[in-house]
Design a protein around this motif. Structure first.
Motif, short mmCIF file in Angstrom:
data_model
loop_
_atom_site.label_atom_id
_atom_site.label_comp_id
_atom_site.label_asym_id
_atom_site.label_seq_id
_atom_site.Cartn_x
_atom_site.Cartn_y
_atom_site.Cartn_z
N ILE A 35 -11.74 46.75 5.08
CA ILE A 35 -13.18 46.77 5.36
C ILE A 35 -13.72 48.19 5.26
CG2 ILE A 35 -14.95 46.24 7.09
CD1 ILE A 35 -12.98 44.11 8.19
N VAL A 36 -14.81 48.31 4.51
CA VAL A 36 -15.51 49.59 4.35
C VAL A 36 -16.92 49.40 4.89
CG1 VAL A 36 -16.31 51.36 2.74
CG2 VAL A 36 -14.15 50.14 2.30
N THR A 37 -17.32 50.24 5.84
CA THR A 37 -18.66 50.19 6.43
C THR A 37 -19.26 51.60 6.43
OG1 THR A 37 -17.92 50.65 8.68
CG2 THR A 37 -17.91 48.32 7.98
N VAL A 52 -10.92 53.48 5.72
CA VAL A 52 -10.99 52.04 5.53
C VAL A 52 -10.26 51.36 6.69
CG1 VAL A 52 -10.32 50.15 4.00
CG2 VAL A 52 -11.05 52.34 3.04
N PHE A 53 -10.81 50.27 7.17
CA PHE A 53 -10.19 49.50 8.24
C PHE A 53 -9.32 48.40 7.63
CE2 PHE A 53 -14.28 51.01 9.80
CZ PHE A 53 -13.93 51.62 10.99
N LYS A 54 -8.12 48.22 8.15
CA LYS A 54 -7.21 47.16 7.72
C LYS A 54 -7.15 46.13 8.83
CE LYS A 54 -2.42 46.44 6.27
NZ LYS A 54 -1.12 47.11 6.07
N VAL A 55 -7.52 44.88 8.50
CA VAL A 55 -7.67 43.85 9.52
C VAL A 55 -7.05 42.54 9.02
CG1 VAL A 55 -9.34 42.51 10.87
CG2 VAL A 55 -9.83 44.89 10.30
N ASN A 56 -6.32 41.86 9.88
CA ASN A 56 -5.85 40.51 9.57
C ASN A 56 -7.05 39.57 9.67
OD1 ASN A 56 -4.89 37.73 10.29
ND2 ASN A 56 -2.92 38.70 9.89
N SER A 57 -7.20 38.68 8.72
CA SER A 57 -8.36 37.79 8.69
C SER A 57 -8.50 36.96 9.96
CB SER A 57 -8.31 36.87 7.47
OG SER A 57 -7.16 36.05 7.52
N ASP A 61 -13.15 38.21 13.71
CA ASP A 61 -14.19 38.06 14.74
C ASP A 61 -14.01 39.09 15.85
OD1 ASP A 61 -15.56 35.96 13.52
OD2 ASP A 61 -14.34 34.44 14.53
N ASP A 62 -12.79 39.23 16.34
CA ASP A 62 -12.50 40.20 17.41
C ASP A 62 -12.76 41.63 16.92
OD1 ASP A 62 -11.76 38.15 19.11
OD2 ASP A 62 -9.62 38.37 18.66
N PHE A 63 -12.36 41.92 15.69
CA PHE A 63 -12.59 43.26 15.13
C PHE A 63 -14.09 43.56 15.08
CE2 PHE A 63 -13.73 45.88 11.47
CZ PHE A 63 -13.07 47.04 11.79
N CYS A 64 -14.86 42.61 14.64
CA CYS A 64 -16.31 42.79 14.52
C CYS A 64 -16.94 43.10 15.88
CB CYS A 64 -16.90 41.53 13.90
SG CYS A 64 -18.59 41.70 13.36
N GLN A 65 -16.53 42.39 16.90
CA GLN A 65 -17.05 42.63 18.25
C GLN A 65 -16.62 44.00 18.77
OE1 GLN A 65 -16.00 39.30 20.75
NE2 GLN A 65 -16.92 37.84 19.32
N ALA A 66 -15.35 44.34 18.58
CA ALA A 66 -14.83 45.63 19.04
C ALA A 66 -15.49 46.79 18.29
CB ALA A 66 -13.32 45.68 18.86
N TYR A 67 -15.77 46.60 17.02
CA TYR A 67 -16.43 47.61 16.20
C TYR A 67 -17.79 47.98 16.80
CZ TYR A 67 -18.56 49.67 11.99
OH TYR A 67 -19.19 50.50 11.10
N ALA A 68 -18.58 46.96 17.12
CA ALA A 68 -19.92 47.20 17.67
C ALA A 68 -19.87 47.97 18.99
CB ALA A 68 -20.65 45.87 17.87
N GLU A 79 -24.47 48.99 4.30
CA GLU A 79 -23.48 48.46 3.35
C GLU A 79 -22.21 48.08 4.09
OE1 GLU A 79 -26.18 50.02 0.55
OE2 GLU A 79 -25.36 51.10 2.22
N ALA A 80 -21.59 47.02 3.59
CA ALA A 80 -20.28 46.64 4.10
C ALA A 80 -19.54 45.93 2.97
CB ALA A 80 -20.39 45.74 5.31
N PHE A 81 -18.26 46.23 2.86
CA PHE A 81 -17.40 45.60 1.87
C PHE A 81 -16.17 45.07 2.59
CE2 PHE A 81 -19.63 49.14 -0.03
CZ PHE A 81 -20.21 48.58 -1.15
N ILE A 82 -15.84 43.81 2.37
CA ILE A 82 -14.62 43.22 2.89
C ILE A 82 -13.81 42.83 1.67
CG2 ILE A 82 -13.60 41.40 4.29
CD1 ILE A 82 -16.25 41.27 5.84
N ILE A 83 -12.66 43.47 1.51
CA ILE A 83 -11.88 43.34 0.28
C ILE A 83 -10.58 42.60 0.57
CG2 ILE A 83 -10.73 44.62 -1.57
CD1 ILE A 83 -12.73 46.98 -0.63
N SER A 84 -10.27 41.64 -0.29
CA SER A 84 -8.98 40.96 -0.26
C SER A 84 -8.31 41.18 -1.61
CB SER A 84 -9.13 39.46 0.00
OG SER A 84 -7.89 38.81 -0.21
#
Length: 105
Positions: A35-37, A52-57, A61-68, A79-84
């Motif tokens: 994830i790039v933000t 870049v953030f590396k997150v298990n899919s 949801d938890d990552f998104c809440q913790a990020y905020a 901008e935000a990019f979520i890359i697989s």
């Protein structure tokens, strides 16, 4: 060849959870995501910013809440990019109020 479809959205009136739902409707999140933000572009100065953030899919949801909480801003505020790499696709949110899925064929 790239396959891309774009949709409009008002990013300033859409919560992170709503945005995750909309992006997930384009294609399911699976495996390891990169994830790039906006925070990714900030120079690290001991505040764990930059990169870049590396997150298990399954933890997205938890990552998104913790990020905020950690960065005192929504994950989807610019901008935000979520890359697989596994799925050869990238979910994109652009600051001009569009989002989409880019697939590499």
């Amino acid at each position: 060849m790239l396959d891309t479809k774009w949709s409009s959205i008002d990013i300033h009136n859409t919560s992170d959870q709503e945005m995750l739902t909309k992006l997930g409707q384009l294609a399911s999140f699976k495996g390891t995501l990169y994830i790039v933000t906006e925070v990714s572009y900030m120079q690290s100065n001991g505040n764990d910013r930059g990169g870049v953030f590396k997150v298990n899919s399954q933890q997205l949801d938890d990552f998104c809440q913790a990020y905020a909480i950690k960065y005192n801003e929504p994950m989807f505020n610019q901008e935000a990019f979520i890359i697989s790499f596994e799925l050869k696709q990238c979910w994109v949110l652009h600051h001009e109020n569009i989002y989409g899925l880019v697939k590499y064929k």
